[in-house]
Design a protein around this motif. Structure first.
Motif, short mmCIF file in Angstrom:
data_model
loop_
_atom_site.label_atom_id
_atom_site.label_comp_id
_atom_site.label_asym_id
_atom_site.label_seq_id
_atom_site.Cartn_x
_atom_site.Cartn_y
_atom_site.Cartn_z
N LEU A 374 33.33 41.15 39.02
CA LEU A 374 34.63 41.73 39.38
C LEU A 374 35.04 42.79 38.35
N GLY A 375 34.76 42.52 37.07
CA GLY A 375 35.05 43.52 36.04
C GLY A 375 34.25 44.80 36.26
N ALA A 376 32.99 44.67 36.68
CA ALA A 376 32.17 45.84 36.98
C ALA A 376 32.80 46.66 38.11
N ALA A 377 33.35 45.98 39.10
CA ALA A 377 33.99 46.69 40.21
C ALA A 377 35.24 47.44 39.74
N LEU A 378 36.04 46.81 38.88
CA LEU A 378 37.26 47.46 38.39
C LEU A 378 36.93 48.70 37.55
N VAL A 379 35.92 48.56 36.69
CA VAL A 379 35.50 49.71 35.88
C VAL A 379 35.01 50.85 36.78
N SER A 380 34.32 50.51 37.85
CA SER A 380 33.79 51.52 38.76
C SER A 380 34.88 52.25 39.52
N VAL A 381 36.02 51.59 39.72
CA VAL A 381 37.15 52.28 40.35
C VAL A 381 37.58 53.46 39.48
N VAL A 382 37.67 53.24 38.18
CA VAL A 382 38.04 54.31 37.26
C VAL A 382 36.96 55.39 37.25
N ALA A 383 35.68 54.95 37.22
CA ALA A 383 34.58 55.93 37.21
C ALA A 383 34.59 56.79 38.47
N GLY A 384 34.89 56.18 39.60
CA GLY A 384 34.96 56.95 40.84
C GLY A 384 36.05 57.99 40.80
#
Length: 755
Positions: A374-384
């Motif tokens: 879930l943390g990986a998904a949240l970080v990827s939101v910012v990266a996107g």
């Protein structure tokens, strides 16, 4: 290169997990990250001084030596060898790949890179496939340790190949400043600039680093979950070696298929102004969706698929897009910052990701792994989100790249620009006895006739001054008392000398006389005097000038000379009139109106011009057959003392056509003028790197509909090399040019009353 990297990673992971428990992986990740950041600092300093083509092979040789030493240590102390190999692969191994991509980045211009990087990345993926197969086979037959000497040999071979790729005569370093200077301009920094200082100043490069950092944090969290599942399922070191080898092999195989089948098509098929940033955004988008899908069904199989596909997208879409985002950066800044961004930010991601993993390990296993995903998904939101901002940054980087090469163009002579020396070289063996060489006059001769007309009128004015305006019919009838009627009589006298004398001695003219002076623009003997007088009172007669300009029934000679008179008018009516004239049926009216608008905007920056309207005008201008496009000529060629074109200088004036000049002139109304001017010049230079940068910049700033219709003319004007034309083709072109020149000469002779 990628083969040895994949085999190195497989050997590193297998050796470490066979000697240590999986909960020791996060501390190792953090330690390796800190060690890598220290190493990358020195690597970035070295990259400033030495060429990547020299430094990278040297590092491959150093890496081969270290692998040999680690192999020797492993026989006595396998735990120490596992730690050393992990640090080695995490630091120098990553710098090697960064150095390879630096070599690729400096070898191609941004546009060529877009076409080639997909293929190179595909080859790199194939190398990864071979590396995975090598590691799997050796792990199955010999075990982990015997793989290391083979990797050393492969690294030596990589160093030799990189040295062989290096262009002949390429400098090893800049002995003056330590920074590679622009050989064409001699421009270079007198003082070394650190990569960290550049990162602090340049937001675009910082955003690239942020993309790498966030992407690697997410990858580290996903990777830990995957390896924890693997270590829990497989306990034997050789089994782990084979498992990781098979895993990396499958990842490489799928990456190769994606890279060759989809990535390049995506980069060239999607809107080019957005495709690079979209390619970078694919990876975080997948991580968001993948994490939410895998969490309810977490197992070794689902973790392996998730981690594998994330690695596929990282090595295909993300890698290609990321390298293309780096491509337009000025080489000096690129060399100083790329190792820091490639490796430093990557390892910072490892360290932060490892720290997060370490904290999550305090939670129960059944909870910690889903929380990590879930943390990986949240970080990827910012990266996107960061990825979506890169389009504008890349366009600005292309602008700066063009501006940095301005000196190369300004210092270039005629030979530095597009020409066709094959004509004269080939004609040396052609019999020209049947050709009327009296007609082989270039466009500068045609321009000379127009300039002669202006010079002749100026000479007439001087003659008028010397004679005091006297002569037959030089004065108005003395019985006319109304000064306005007397002025009209003078202006309509049909005597060029009287007209010039009256205009010269009565400036500024009474605006009421404008209706009688405007028709004089069509009379070459007095047009210069009439034009100067009208320009002085243009603000007061803007309506009359615009009406005559837009009236299709008005004499063509008058209409093509009115636009330049409107440049000093501050009225919105003048702007709209000139914009309306850009859709006129006569090319010269459109051409002169475009130049007038640019001059007006230079004098009055507050003038607002609708971007969409300008783009629609460009589309209409380009909707013609190529023969029509190339045939446009001017009767009123700009004289030497007239204000220079905003786009074309004297060097380029005879190397491009008027249609292209006109299109770029009106584009400069709504696009940054200086980068556009340099891009235009870059299209006609023999420097392929500059031409590619110019095309890539235009591709990034032009709307899709404009780009599609204009692109055949832009790419079709590529410089040709000597020997591409046969003698028959050159003879045919010469004869055709004779006919065109004769037609233009006849028109000019009629215009100036020579016939």
């Amino acid at each position: 290169m990628i083969a040895q990297q994949v085999a190195n990673k497989a050997a590193r992971d297998a050796l470490f997990l066979s000697q240590f428990a999986v909960d020791q992986l996060p501390p190792m990740l953090m330690s390796a990250a800190i060690f890598s950041i220290v190493i990358v600092y020195f690597a970035s300093r070295a990259m400033i001084r030495w060429s990547p083509g020299i430094l990278t092979p040297a590092l491959f040789l150093l890496s081969a030596l270290l692998v040999t030493i680690e192999f020797g240590i492993a026989g006595q102390n396998p735990k120490l060898a596992a730690v050393l190999l992990y640090l080695h692969v995490a630091s120098i191994g990553s710098i090697l790949i960064s150095g390879f991509w630096s070599v690729v980045n400096e070898r191609f211009d941004p546009r060529t890179a877009k076409r080639r990087i997909g293929r190179i990345a595909g080859g790199a993926t194939l190398g990864g496939l071979l590396g995975g197969l090598l590691a799997e086979r050796m792990g199955a037959t010999l075990g982990v340790l015997p793989t290391l000497p083979v990797l050393a040999v492969i690294q030596i071979a990589c160093a030799v190949l990189l040295l062989a790729m290096r262009p002949k005569g390429a400098p090893y370093l800049n002995p003056v400043s330590g920074i590679q200077s622009d050989e064409r301009t001699g421009a270079g920094e007198k003082k070394k600039t650190s990569g960290l200082a550049i990162l602090m100043r340049v937001a675009y490069i910082r955003n690239l680093g942020l993309l790498v950092l966030l992407g690697n944090i997410a990858a580290t969290l996903i990777d830990y979950v995957f390896k924890a599942q693997a270590a829990a399922t497989l306990t034997d070191g050789d089994d782990l070696m084979r498992f990781f080898a098979v895993f990396y092999t499958l990842v490489s195989l799928v990456t190769f298929a994606v890279q060759t089948g989809f990535t390049r098509r995506f980069l060239e098929g999607v809107d080019p102004s957005r495709s690079v940033a979209m390619a970078v955004a694919v990876r975080p988008g997948f991580v968001i969706l993948g994490a939410l899908t895998v969490i309810p069904f977490l197992s070794l199989a689902t973790a392996a698929v998730f981690r594998g596909l994330e690695a596929v997208l990282q090595s295909s879409f993300f890698r290609s897009g990321y390298e293309l985002l780096f491509a337009p950066i000025i080489p000096e800044k690129k060399r100083a910052t790329k190792p820091i961004v490639d490796v430093g930010f990557d390892r910072m991601g490892d360290a932060i990701g490892g720290g997060i993993v370490r904290l999550m390990l305090f939670l129960p296993v059944g909870i910690s792994h889903p929380v990590m995903l879930l943390g990986a998904a949240l970080v990827s939101v910012v990266a996107g989100f960061v990825a979506t901002t890169m389009n504008r940054g890349r366009a600005v980087a292309l602008e700066k790249s063009l501006l940095s090469q301005k000196g190369a163009l300004d210092g270039a002579g005629p030979d530095g620009f597009r020409s066709d020396p094959s004509i004269m070289q080939t004609l040396s063996g052609v019999d020209l006895s049947g050709v009327d060489m009296s007609l082989t006059m270039n466009t500068s001769s045609l321009a000379g006739l127009a300039r002669d007309a202006d010079e002749a009128e100026s000479a007439r004015e001087k003659t008028d001054d010397s004679t005091g305006g006297s002569g037959a019919g030089s004065s108005a009838p003395s019985d006319i008392r109304d000064p306005l009627i007397a002025a009209i009589v003078e202006l309509r006298s049909g005597n060029a000398k009287r007209i010039r004398t009256y205009i010269r001695t009565n400036r500024p003219l009474d605006p009421h006389l404008a209706a009688h002076v405007i028709p004089l623009l069509a009379w070459d003997e007095v047009s210069l005097s009439a034009g100067r007088a009208l320009a002085e009172i243009a603000p007061a007669i803007t309506g009359q000038l615009v009406d005559r300009l837009l009236d299709p029934k008005e004499e063509f000679a008058i209409r093509r000379r009115i636009p330049r008179l409107l440049t000093g008018s501050p009225h919105e009516h003048a702007v709209q009139g000139l914009l309306g004239a850009l859709s006129d049926k006569r090319f010269e009216v459109r051409f002169q109106s475009g130049r007038a608008l640019v001059r007006m905007k230079q004098k009055q920056p507050e003038v607002r011009i609708d971007r969409r309207r300008v783009f629609d005008i460009v589309i209409a201008e380009a909707k013609v057959d190529r023969r029509v496009w190339e045939s446009h000529r001017l009767l009123d060629t700009p004289s030497d003392n007239e204000e220079d074109s905003p786009i074309v200088d004297k060097v380029l004036r005879e190397r491009t056509n008027r249609s292209m000049e006109h299109v770029f002139t009106i584009l400069s109304l709504v696009l940054p003028r200086e980068p556009l001017r340099i891009a235009f010049r870059g299209l006609y230079t023999s420097d392929r790197n500059l031409r590619g940068t110019a095309l890539e910049y235009l591709e990034s700033v032009l709307p899709e509909d404009v780009r599609l219709i204009l692109w055949p003319f832009l790419e079709g004007d590529a410089p040709r090399h000597a020997g591409e034309k046969s003698r028959d083709e050159i003879m045919k072109e010469l004869l055709e040019s004779n006919q065109s020149i004769e037609i233009n000469l006849n028109e000019l002779r009629k215009k100036h009353g020579m016939e």
